[in-house]
Design a protein around this motif. Structure first.
Motif, PDB file in Angstrom:
ATOM      1  N   GLU A 200      61.854  53.061  41.700  1.00 41.12           N
ATOM      2  CA  GLU A 200      60.502  53.103  42.297  1.00 41.12           C
ATOM      3  C   GLU A 200      59.699  51.765  41.762  1.00 41.12           C
ATOM      4  OE1 GLU A 200      59.989  54.079  45.273  1.00 41.12           O
ATOM      5  OE2 GLU A 200      61.455  55.560  45.351  1.00 41.12           O
ATOM      6  N   ALA A 201      59.501  51.994  40.159  1.00 40.65           N
ATOM      7  CA  ALA A 201      58.812  51.348  39.567  1.00 40.65           C
ATOM      8  C   ALA A 201      58.992  49.720  39.689  1.00 40.65           C
ATOM      9  CB  ALA A 201      58.697  51.782  38.082  1.00 40.65           C
ATOM     10  N   ALA A 202      60.508  49.456  39.306  1.00 41.87           N
ATOM     11  CA  ALA A 202      60.847  48.342  39.562  1.00 41.87           C
ATOM     12  C   ALA A 202      60.452  47.493  40.997  1.00 41.87           C
ATOM     13  CB  ALA A 202      62.429  48.065  39.464  1.00 41.87           C
ATOM     14  N   GLN A 203      60.607  48.291  42.062  1.00 42.02           N
ATOM     15  CA  GLN A 203      60.120  47.675  43.341  1.00 42.02           C
ATOM     16  C   GLN A 203      58.610  47.622  43.481  1.00 42.02           C
ATOM     17  OE1 GLN A 203      62.019  50.069  46.920  1.00 42.02           O
ATOM     18  NE2 GLN A 203      62.838  51.071  45.578  1.00 42.02           N
ATOM     19  N   ALA A 204      57.951  48.640  42.931  1.00 47.43           N
ATOM     20  CA  ALA A 204      56.572  48.392  42.995  1.00 47.43           C
ATOM     21  C   ALA A 204      56.115  46.923  42.032  1.00 47.43           C
ATOM     22  CB  ALA A 204      55.874  49.402  42.159  1.00 47.43           C
ATOM     23  N   LEU A 205      56.780  46.668  41.083  1.00 53.99           N
ATOM     24  CA  LEU A 205      56.456  45.501  40.223  1.00 53.99           C
ATOM     25  C   LEU A 205      56.731  44.197  41.219  1.00 53.99           C
ATOM     26  CD1 LEU A 205      57.859  46.558  37.194  1.00 53.99           C
ATOM     27  CD2 LEU A 205      55.617  45.943  37.310  1.00 53.99           C
ATOM     28  N   GLU A 206      57.744  44.164  41.868  1.00 52.93           N
ATOM     29  CA  GLU A 206      58.305  42.969  42.804  1.00 52.93           C
ATOM     30  C   GLU A 206      57.393  42.884  43.852  1.00 52.93           C
ATOM     31  OE1 GLU A 206      60.021  39.562  43.671  1.00 52.93           O
ATOM     32  OE2 GLU A 206      60.117  40.545  41.670  1.00 52.93           O
ATOM     33  N   ILE A 207      57.135  44.114  44.500  1.00 49.94           N
ATOM     34  CA  ILE A 207      56.169  43.918  45.622  1.00 49.94           C
ATOM     35  C   ILE A 207      54.923  43.613  45.318  1.00 49.94           C
ATOM     36  CG2 ILE A 207      55.052  45.291  47.584  1.00 49.94           C
ATOM     37  CD1 ILE A 207      57.650  47.057  47.518  1.00 49.94           C
ATOM     38  N   PHE A 208      54.342  43.907  44.213  1.00 51.50           N
ATOM     39  CA  PHE A 208      53.059  43.501  43.981  1.00 51.50           C
ATOM     40  C   PHE A 208      52.992  42.142  43.547  1.00 51.50           C
ATOM     41  CE2 PHE A 208      50.082  42.344  40.375  1.00 51.50           C
ATOM     42  CZ  PHE A 208      48.781  42.758  40.940  1.00 51.50           C
ATOM     43  N   HIS A 209      54.045  41.559  42.846  1.00 48.22           N
ATOM     44  CA  HIS A 209      54.245  40.141  42.473  1.00 48.22           C
ATOM     45  C   HIS A 209      54.199  39.453  43.743  1.00 48.22           C
ATOM     46  CE1 HIS A 209      55.116  36.516  40.690  1.00 48.22           C
ATOM     47  NE2 HIS A 209      56.360  36.373  41.155  1.00 48.22           N
ATOM     48  N   SER A 210      55.027  39.848  44.770  1.00 50.98           N
ATOM     49  CA  SER A 210      54.961  39.098  45.891  1.00 50.98           C
ATOM     50  C   SER A 210      53.576  39.119  46.587  1.00 50.98           C
ATOM     51  CB  SER A 210      56.035  39.768  46.882  1.00 50.98           C
ATOM     52  OG  SER A 210      57.549  39.542  46.368  1.00 50.98           O
ATOM     53  N   PHE A 211      53.088  40.201  46.635  1.00 45.75           N
ATOM     54  CA  PHE A 211      51.753  40.312  47.070  1.00 45.75           C
ATOM     55  C   PHE A 211      50.671  39.095  46.596  1.00 45.75           C
ATOM     56  CE2 PHE A 211      47.598  41.787  44.970  1.00 45.75           C
ATOM     57  CZ  PHE A 211      46.723  41.364  46.228  1.00 45.75           C
ATOM     58  N   THR A 212      50.944  38.960  45.055  1.00 48.15           N
ATOM     59  CA  THR A 212      49.842  38.105  44.523  1.00 48.15           C
ATOM     60  C   THR A 212      50.409  36.773  45.008  1.00 48.15           C
ATOM     61  OG1 THR A 212      51.447  37.592  42.540  1.00 48.15           O
ATOM     62  CG2 THR A 212      49.563  39.356  42.592  1.00 48.15           C
ATOM     63  N   LEU A 213      51.579  36.363  45.264  1.00 51.54           N
ATOM     64  CA  LEU A 213      52.248  34.899  45.881  1.00 51.54           C
ATOM     65  C   LEU A 213      51.601  34.702  47.189  1.00 51.54           C
ATOM     66  CD1 LEU A 213      55.758  35.033  44.588  1.00 51.54           C
ATOM     67  CD2 LEU A 213      53.806  34.038  43.351  1.00 51.54           C
TER      68      LEU A 213
ATOM     69  N   GLY B 255      42.855  36.631  36.363  1.00 51.68           N
ATOM     70  CA  GLY B 255      43.367  35.320  35.916  1.00 51.68           C
ATOM     71  C   GLY B 255      43.266  34.451  37.010  1.00 51.68           C
ATOM     72  N   GLN B 256      43.765  34.675  38.154  1.00 53.22           N
ATOM     73  CA  GLN B 256      43.725  34.089  39.419  1.00 53.22           C
ATOM     74  C   GLN B 256      42.143  33.263  39.777  1.00 53.22           C
ATOM     75  OE1 GLN B 256      45.708  32.434  41.296  1.00 53.22           O
ATOM     76  NE2 GLN B 256      44.516  31.790  42.859  1.00 53.22           N
ATOM     77  N   GLN B 257      41.270  34.367  39.364  1.00 48.99           N
ATOM     78  CA  GLN B 257      39.586  33.835  39.284  1.00 48.99           C
ATOM     79  C   GLN B 257      39.459  32.574  38.258  1.00 48.99           C
ATOM     80  OE1 GLN B 257      37.327  34.435  41.740  1.00 48.99           O
ATOM     81  NE2 GLN B 257      36.189  32.856  40.669  1.00 48.99           N
ATOM     82  N   TYR B 258      40.014  32.835  37.231  1.00 45.84           N
ATOM     83  CA  TYR B 258      39.788  31.768  36.208  1.00 45.84           C
ATOM     84  C   TYR B 258      40.674  30.238  36.504  1.00 45.84           C
ATOM     85  CZ  TYR B 258      37.744  34.993  32.595  1.00 45.84           C
ATOM     86  OH  TYR B 258      36.742  35.641  32.165  1.00 45.84           O
ATOM     87  N   ASP B 259      41.815  30.764  37.130  1.00 52.96           N
ATOM     88  CA  ASP B 259      42.582  29.464  37.467  1.00 52.96           C
ATOM     89  C   ASP B 259      41.920  28.502  38.573  1.00 52.96           C
ATOM     90  OD1 ASP B 259      44.894  27.790  37.507  1.00 52.96           O
ATOM     91  OD2 ASP B 259      45.889  29.054  38.963  1.00 52.96           O
ATOM     92  N   MET B 260      41.449  29.241  39.494  1.00 47.32           N
ATOM     93  CA  MET B 260      40.260  28.615  40.565  1.00 47.32           C
ATOM     94  C   MET B 260      39.319  27.899  39.976  1.00 47.32           C
ATOM     95  SD  MET B 260      40.577  31.060  43.944  1.00 47.32           S
ATOM     96  CE  MET B 260      39.607  32.363  43.234  1.00 47.32           C
ATOM     97  N   GLU B 261      38.703  28.615  39.132  1.00 48.95           N
ATOM     98  CA  GLU B 261      37.541  28.017  38.588  1.00 48.95           C
ATOM     99  C   GLU B 261      37.630  26.645  37.675  1.00 48.95           C
ATOM    100  OE1 GLU B 261      35.479  31.089  36.430  1.00 48.95           O
ATOM    101  OE2 GLU B 261      34.782  32.168  38.318  1.00 48.95           O
TER     102      GLU B 261
END
Length: 303
Positions: free
Chosen positions: A53-66, A133-139
């Motif tokens: 379940e934890a492994a799935q959560a990590l991959e799904i979250f990563h995909s959300f960020t992408l 981190g994404q906010q800093y990247d955009m700035e």
């Protein structure tokens, strides 16, 4: 090895969930779920349902960020196929990304009760850091001057902390001692830093067939990388280099990289972070060979 076929989403409405199935289906390295299960295996053997379940959560979250990153970066392709916003629409990608984050939380709360509070707290704080981190990247895209320390802080938040979270989460679910959980977090963090700098290096010096995307993309898109900032530090005329970088002439920028030796510097930094990741494992009372092999597979391609 993580099998992403275990990830499933509701059937309807298809307009909301089809983009999620599409995003998972286009593949990826599965770094985070594999590291989570690897860390678990050091203490718990074969993965329990909570570890899965934890492994799935990590991959799904990563995909959300992408999904959301691709909207913000206006990226038309990911792994050689249209991005979600390009295939459907920006509105669909925003909403599907939102529900993907919710799906990640549905999985992370299913870890065993004895570790649930610690795991969910780590997952939530990491999720916030990734957004920072994404906010800093955009700035940074609109700034002429960004220091190396600012950049490394950004990639730590955007990339390293989620890999660190994956390693520590697997250990937490397995019931590993707190000190060893922290050691695995440090391993994942430093490995994540090495991985991102390696990605920056390969964008300029990699083989396009191996790298999986066009070489020179960072320069062509005006995106500052570790190499760009190191070149600014070493250039005898930083302002002239900035103007050259703004021209988005990759061949000319790469000639400056070569003249300034920033490729060599990047390789040295990758080795430094990789060595630091390995050093973090010294205190573990477990077989660390799988973690050494994982690190080598992840960043050994450029060492």
């Amino acid at each position: 090895m993580f099998d992403d076929s275990i990830i499933s989403f509701p059937s309807n409405p298809t307009g909301l969930y089809d983009p999620l199935r599409y995003m998972i289906g286009i593949g990826g390295k599965r770094i985070r779920p594999n590291l989570c299960l690897l860390a678990y295996s050091l203490y718990g053997g074969e993965p329990c349902q909570g570890a899965l379940e934890a492994a799935q959560a990590l991959e799904i979250f990563h995909s959300f960020t992408l999904i959301h990153d691709d909207i913000m970066d206006h990226s038309p392709l990911r792994r050689g196929v249209p991005t979600v916003w390009k295939k459907w629409s920006e509105d669909t990608a925003i909403l599907s990304g939102d529900v993907m984050l919710i799906e990640a939380y549905k999985h992370i709360v299913k870890v065993p009760q004895e570790c649930r509070a610690a795991v969910v707290d780590l997952f939530s704080s990491t999720a916030g850091q990734v957004c920072e981190g994404q906010q800093y990247d955009m700035e940074f895209e609109s700034l002429d001057s960004v220091s190396m320390s600012q950049y490394e802080n950004m990639i730590a938040l955007k990339t390293a902390v989620l890999i660190a979270c994956a390693a520590k989460t697997g250990a937490l679910v397995a019931g590993a001692p707190q000190k060893e959980c922290e050691a695995l977090y440090r391993y994942g963090y430093d490995l994540g830093m090495a991985f991102q700098i390696a990605d920056d290096y390969l964008d300029a010096y990699g083989d396009e067939k191996v790298f999986g995307k066009p070489i020179g993309g960072d320069v062509a898109n005006g995106k500052k990388s570790w190499l760009t900032l190191r070149a600014m530090e070493k250039s005898p005329d930083p302002e002239a280099f900035i103007e050259l970088f703004k021209s988005r002439d990759f061949a000319a920028v790469k000639r400056q990289y070569d003249a300034l030796g920033v490729g060599v510097d990047a390789l040295a930094e990758i080795v430094r972070f990789s060595d630091s990741a390995i050093a973090a494992l010294d205190g573990l009372h477990a077989d660390t060979q799988p973690l050494l092999a994982f690190a080598e597979k992840l960043v050994g391609r450029v060492k």
